[in-house]
Design an enzyme around this catalytic site. Structure first.
Site, PDB file in Angstrom:
ATOM      1  N   CYS A 183      46.842  38.529  53.183  1.00  0.00           N
ATOM      2  CA  CYS A 183      47.835  39.557  53.412  1.00  0.00           C
ATOM      3  C   CYS A 183      47.054  40.797  53.346  1.00  0.00           C
ATOM      4  CB  CYS A 183      48.814  39.644  52.272  1.00  0.00           C
ATOM      5  SG  CYS A 183      50.100  38.252  52.365  1.00  0.00           S
TER       6      CYS A 183
ATOM      7  N   CYS B 256      51.739  30.737  46.908  1.00  0.00           N
ATOM      8  CA  CYS B 256      51.513  31.873  47.525  1.00  0.00           C
ATOM      9  C   CYS B 256      52.837  32.428  48.056  1.00  0.00           C
ATOM     10  CB  CYS B 256      50.874  31.306  49.287  1.00  0.00           C
ATOM     11  SG  CYS B 256      50.929  32.287  50.517  1.00  0.00           S
TER      12      CYS B 256
ATOM     13  N   CYS C 289      42.602  37.607  47.968  1.00  0.00           N
ATOM     14  CA  CYS C 289      42.883  36.454  48.822  1.00  0.00           C
ATOM     15  C   CYS C 289      42.602  36.911  50.226  1.00  0.00           C
ATOM     16  CB  CYS C 289      44.137  36.130  48.886  1.00  0.00           C
ATOM     17  SG  CYS C 289      45.131  35.108  50.466  1.00  0.00           S
TER      18      CYS C 289
ATOM     19  N   GLU D 172      50.541  24.544  80.077  1.00  0.00           N
ATOM     20  CA  GLU D 172      49.808  24.544  78.949  1.00  0.00           C
ATOM     21  C   GLU D 172      48.484  23.812  79.025  1.00  0.00           C
ATOM     22  OE1 GLU D 172      50.082  25.733  75.836  1.00  0.00           O
ATOM     23  OE2 GLU D 172      48.209  24.603  75.369  1.00  0.00           O
TER      24      GLU D 172
ATOM     25  N   CYS E 222      50.900  38.569  71.323  1.00  0.00           N
ATOM     26  CA  CYS E 222      50.348  38.764  69.925  1.00  0.00           C
ATOM     27  C   CYS E 222      49.193  39.506  69.695  1.00  0.00           C
ATOM     28  CB  CYS E 222      49.963  37.086  69.416  1.00  0.00           C
ATOM     29  SG  CYS E 222      48.669  36.526  70.340  1.00  0.00           S
TER      30      CYS E 222
ATOM     31  N   CYS F 224      52.048  39.595  44.652  1.00  0.00           N
ATOM     32  CA  CYS F 224      51.236  38.394  44.507  1.00  0.00           C
ATOM     33  C   CYS F 224      50.054  39.058  43.730  1.00  0.00           C
ATOM     34  CB  CYS F 224      50.731  37.964  45.971  1.00  0.00           C
ATOM     35  SG  CYS F 224      49.456  36.897  45.715  1.00  0.00           S
TER      36      CYS F 224
ATOM     37  N   ASP G  83      53.310  33.897  77.496  1.00  0.00           N
ATOM     38  CA  ASP G  83      53.199  34.135  76.012  1.00  0.00           C
ATOM     39  C   ASP G  83      51.646  33.592  75.712  1.00  0.00           C
ATOM     40  OD1 ASP G  83      53.227  34.170  73.426  1.00  0.00           O
ATOM     41  OD2 ASP G  83      54.521  32.572  72.917  1.00  0.00           O
TER      42      ASP G  83
END
Ligand code: SAH
Length: 464
Positions: free
Chosen positions: A80, A163, A77, A336, A419, A71, A392
């Site tokens: 990334c 992108c 940007c 949730e 995560c 890119c 999660d």
């Protein structure tokens, strides 16, 4: 070390945001845009007692892991953070980061990690994996209408309508919208002045169905000449949903809450493995459908279900994992916090004909302990116990009360999808101290070229 000093630094490690970390004369410097192995000339921008932040001036000797990013605007940007590192090395770096956290924060011995951690799961094609894109609309530095991204903390747009993490059709859609705005002199939104109409373009693409959704986020209620635009966009094969989202607030939250469908349906349909999902502009949905399949298959394999089990899916979102598990379990309970998300979960269960999944709205740290209290002492016949619990959580990990209740519910297996490996490590420490042992684990790269990574772990109850 002082501000504005110019020094030569060898980069030895990555920081949590992908920045290089190097040492010069025993002093630690964080330098954005550098890679492990680089020798760089760096200007000190901020100097604290033991560490500082530097700006890359020149690479004196490039690391052998360096590649030229595909890119052209990767560096400006910032989306990334590590595109200039070869993909193999990215994966190695993410895997090591998870190991280090499990070892140092979680206190998990290296020998155990070596025995239970599987090979990390990377992507064969680490580009064009995102099924969702949100492009701000504004003006570039020449005043030209553009879609792209904001430069640093400014209000100026760097044009980028392709992108490389997104699908190819995004560009075609943006071209049509920008040409339409030029033709009818529709102003892009200007954040500083809180004026102008078109703020963002949201595009979603169903990888399994090719269905496309376009949603224009407006600082207003009406898009002039909307029928001309929908006529043009509808010519794109598989265009399924065109809508506007009304967001007249002075905010950096992208989407407004009110959605008006202009053309087609209000949602697109997609599949992860055999489960079907209806996705509306505001629905949460995993952005990398290829890797999501792998992540959920791993979670399901770790859960090792045989058809009779009671399973809890805590922090269940739209029920993606719950519905996967429900195919193999006796009963699944999802928890949730966001009510609309639970509506999506129930609807998704419905369209898939899944009858053995039940969803609760509320904070996991309240719902789970209440459920446990209510069902155990007062209804001795009814089991609050679970056979398997899947969690999660968001980045901050599980609240301690959730971990405590989980342990009391005495599941045979706990599957932890995470995560953020730092909070995962903290929570695994608690679980290992309370009767569970880490049995399997795997890093799944859902976000190539960024520093983010998912980890899935299996904990089993130790024999007493
Ligand atoms: N398992 C889902 C989503 C996981 S993301 C999937 O794979 O699609 C984490 C979810 O936890 C989000 O949907 C968020 O809204 C929810 N959440 C955050 N804090 C929570 C809390 N305290 N209690 C319950 N859910 C929470």
């Amino acid at each position: 070390m002082r501000k504005n000093d110019i020094v030569t630094v060898t980069i030895e490690d990555f920081g949590i945001n992908g920045e290089g970390i190097g040492k010069t004369k025993g002093y630690t410097l964080f330098v954005k845009d550098t890679v492990i192995g680089d020798v760089a000339e760096v200007k000190v921008m901020k100097a604290k007692k033991n560490y500082g932040y530097g700006k890359l001036l020149k690479i004196l000797k490039p690391s052998k892991d360096r590649v030229t990013p595909d890119c052209p605007v990767a560096r400006q940007c910032g989306g990334c953070q590590i595109q200039m590192v070869s993909y193999d090395k990215q994966l190695e770096y993410k895997n090591r980061k998870v190991w280090n956290n499990l070892k140092h924060i979680g206190g998990i011995p290296e020998e155990l990690l070596a025995r239970v951690m599987e090979q990390p799961c990377g992507m064969k094609e680490p580009y064009r994996y995102r099924n969702k894109a949100q492009f701000p609309i504004g003006r570039d530095r020449n005043g030209k209408l553009a879609a792209g991204f904001y430069v640093g903390h400014t209000h100026q747009i760097i044009p980028c309508d392709d992108c490389l993490l997104g699908v190819k059709v995004n560009r075609k859609i943006l071209d049509i919208i920008l040409a339409f705005m030029e033709r009818y002199q529709i102003e892009p939104y200007n954040e500083e002045q809180h004026r102008g109409l078109v703020r963002h373009i949201l595009i979603r693409y169903g990888f399994a169905t090719d269905e496309i959704m376009v949603c224009l986020v407006l600082n207003g209620r009406r898009l002039p000449h909307a029928e001309v635009l929908t006529g043009k966009l509808a010519g794109i094969p598989k265009m399924t949903s065109i809508s506007v989202s009304i967001n007249t607030e002075k905010t950096n939250v992208i989407m407004g809450k009110e959605i008006v469908t202009l053309w087609g349906q209000g949602y697109i349909t997609d599949y992860i493995e055999d489960i079907k999902y209806q996705i509306s502009p505001l629905s949460f949905y995993q952005v990398n459908p290829v890797q999501t399949g792998d992540l959920y298959r791993t979670a399901l394999e770790y859960a090792d279900l045989h058809g009779e089990e009671t399973v809890w899916d805590v922090y269940c979102g739209i029920g993606t994992i719950s519905l996967f598990l429900a195919q193999k379990a006796g009963r699944v309970y999802g928890v949730e916090i966001i009510p609309q998300t639970i509506e999506d979960a129930k609807r998704n269960a419905g369209i898939n004909g899944i009858l053995n999944a039940e969803f609760f709205t509320g904070k996991a740290e309240e719902v789970l302990p209440e459920y446990y209290k209510e069902y155990t002492p007062r209804h001795p016949g009814r089991k609050a116990e679970a056979d398997v619990i899947v969690v999660d959580p968001p980045r901050k990990g599980c609240a301690e009360s959730v971990l405590e209740t989980m342990v009391r519910m005495r599941p045979r297996r706990i599957v932890y999808v995470s995560c953020d490996s730092a909070t995962l490590a903290r929570d695994l420490k608690y679980l290992r101290e309370n009767g569970y042992e880490l049995d399997r684990g795997k890093v799944v790269d859902m976000f190539p070229h960024t520093v983010h990574v998912e980890t899935v772990c299996l904990l089993t109850k130790k024999a007493q």
